[in-house]
Design a protein around this motif. Structure first.
Motif, mmCIF file in Angstrom:
data_model
loop_
_atom_site.group_PDB
_atom_site.id
_atom_site.type_symbol
_atom_site.label_atom_id
_atom_site.label_comp_id
_atom_site.label_asym_id
_atom_site.label_seq_id
_atom_site.Cartn_x
_atom_site.Cartn_y
_atom_site.Cartn_z
ATOM 1 N N ILE A 167 0.845 -1.205 0.000
ATOM 2 C CA ILE A 167 0.000 0.000 0.000
ATOM 3 C C ILE A 167 0.877 1.251 0.000
ATOM 4 N N GLU A 168 1.942 1.245 0.815
ATOM 5 C CA GLU A 168 2.857 2.389 0.832
ATOM 6 C C GLU A 168 3.543 2.553 -0.520
ATOM 7 N N GLU B 290 1.052 4.193 -2.756
ATOM 8 C CA GLU B 290 0.862 5.603 -2.405
ATOM 9 C C GLU B 290 2.035 6.459 -2.876
ATOM 10 N N GLN B 291 3.262 5.895 -2.829
ATOM 11 C CA GLN B 291 4.439 6.657 -3.222
ATOM 12 C C GLN B 291 4.694 6.620 -4.727
ATOM 13 N N GLU C 297 1.388 -2.004 -11.403
ATOM 14 C CA GLU C 297 0.320 -1.676 -10.460
ATOM 15 C C GLU C 297 -0.631 -2.847 -10.278
#
Length: 327
Positions: free
Chosen positions: A170-171, A174-175, A184
């Motif tokens: 998830i991080e 987000e980055q 993705e």
């Protein structure tokens, strides 16, 4: 209207003016009274000390002090030649000029101390008996508690891995580390697989709870096991690909048999995940699921190319079980 706190000032060595300032419509007023120190100190000693049992074994000295100089003093109680207990106290404003000193040689025993000691002894006996009863009762569940503790520790460790992976991916999303749609989608597949793994771990815990309470009963239905294999392959596809393992199926069954689909999927996934976990260092990463008839039963085996189990653990770590072909 403004009212200031009370304060005091010595008028003479024997008198103190206790007053406060009051401001009304810009006009300053002083409101207060004059204390006759010898009468005031005698009143304090007589009212609050001499009439108390403490006066029979303690000595009190009240004194008025003006800038460190004693101006008046009153004593009450018995004379004490060799004081062993010595207490001092200064009063708060506006009586800050009053200081009290209390001394005594020893504190006499109370008349009710014997009864109190007896009550404490009885209470101590009751506590000891209660602790012994608790000790004997807890001995019966110590083993169970230890097993639960080990189980919780193991479950906590197992839950941390998918949670850590989910948070990491998830991080990364987000980055913006997934710079193209294919990467993705790969991250999303990992998240889906780890979420499914986390769900299976939680299901295992719930199933174990049901088994311990004897609330879980197998729902046996006749089938050819194809839907179980399809479920296992679908659920384990991504984890196996990520770990570099290949799942092979050898099905020699020709007749349908009775089994609980949900239980079989859960058991096989647990066994496959165990093979993946302990076979990471193997040069050949292959897991084989075999099904073949064994008399009036069906033999289901999960074999892998990982390290062998110690001889002492074989009975506890066996991955072979049989299912009846008829009720």
């Amino acid at each position: 209207m403004e009212v200031a706190p009370f304060q005091s000032v010595f008028v003479t060595d024997g008198r103190v003016f206790v007053f406060r300032r009051i401001l009304i419509n810009g006009q300053m007023y002083r409101q207060g009274f004059v204390l006759q120190l010898d009468l005031f100190l005698s009143h304090l000693a007589r009212t609050y000390f001499s009439s108390q049992p403490m006066a029979r074994f303690a000595h009190l000295r009240l004194r008025a002090v003006d800038q460190g100089r004693e101006t008046q003093a009153v004593e009450a109680g018995v004379a004490v030649d060799r004081p062993r207990i010595h207490l001092k106290r200064a009063f708060p404003p506006p009586l800050a000029f009053v200081q009290a000193t209390l001394v005594c040689e020893h504190i006499p025993p109370s008349a009710g101390r014997g009864t109190l000691n007896l009550a404490l002894a009885v209470l101590g006996g009751v506590i000891i008996v209660g602790l012994l009863a608790i000790y004997h009762s807890t001995q019966k569940i110590v083993d169970f508690s230890e097993r639960q503790s080990r189980f919780v520790s193991a479950v906590t460790h197992e839950l941390k891995t998918p949670l850590t992976n989910i948070r990491m991916y998830i991080e990364m999303l987000e980055q913006g580390m997934a710079r193209d749609p294919e990467r993705e989608q790969e991250y999303f597949r990992v998240l889906e697989a780890e979420g499914a793994r986390l769900s299976r771990l939680i299901t295992n815990v719930l199933e174990l709870s049901k088994l311990e309470k004897k609330h879980r009963r197998p729902n046996l239905q006749k089938g050819n096991f194809a839907e179980v294999i399809a479920d296992v392959e679908g659920l384990m596809k991504t984890p196996l690909q990520q770990a570099g393992f290949r799942l092979e199926t050898e099905n020699a069954l020709t007749e349908p048999f009775l089994y609980d689909r949900e239980i079989m999927v859960q058991v096989l996934i647990n066994l496959i995940e165990n093979s993946v976990k302990f076979g990471q260092s193997s040069p050949a990463k292959r897991i084989t699921l075999r099904l073949r008839p064994a008399g009036d039963h069906v033999r289901i085996e999960v074999a892998d190319t990982g390290p062998a189990s110690p001889m002492g653990m074989l009975k506890r770590s066996s991955t072979t079980f049989t299912a009846p072909t008829t009720p």
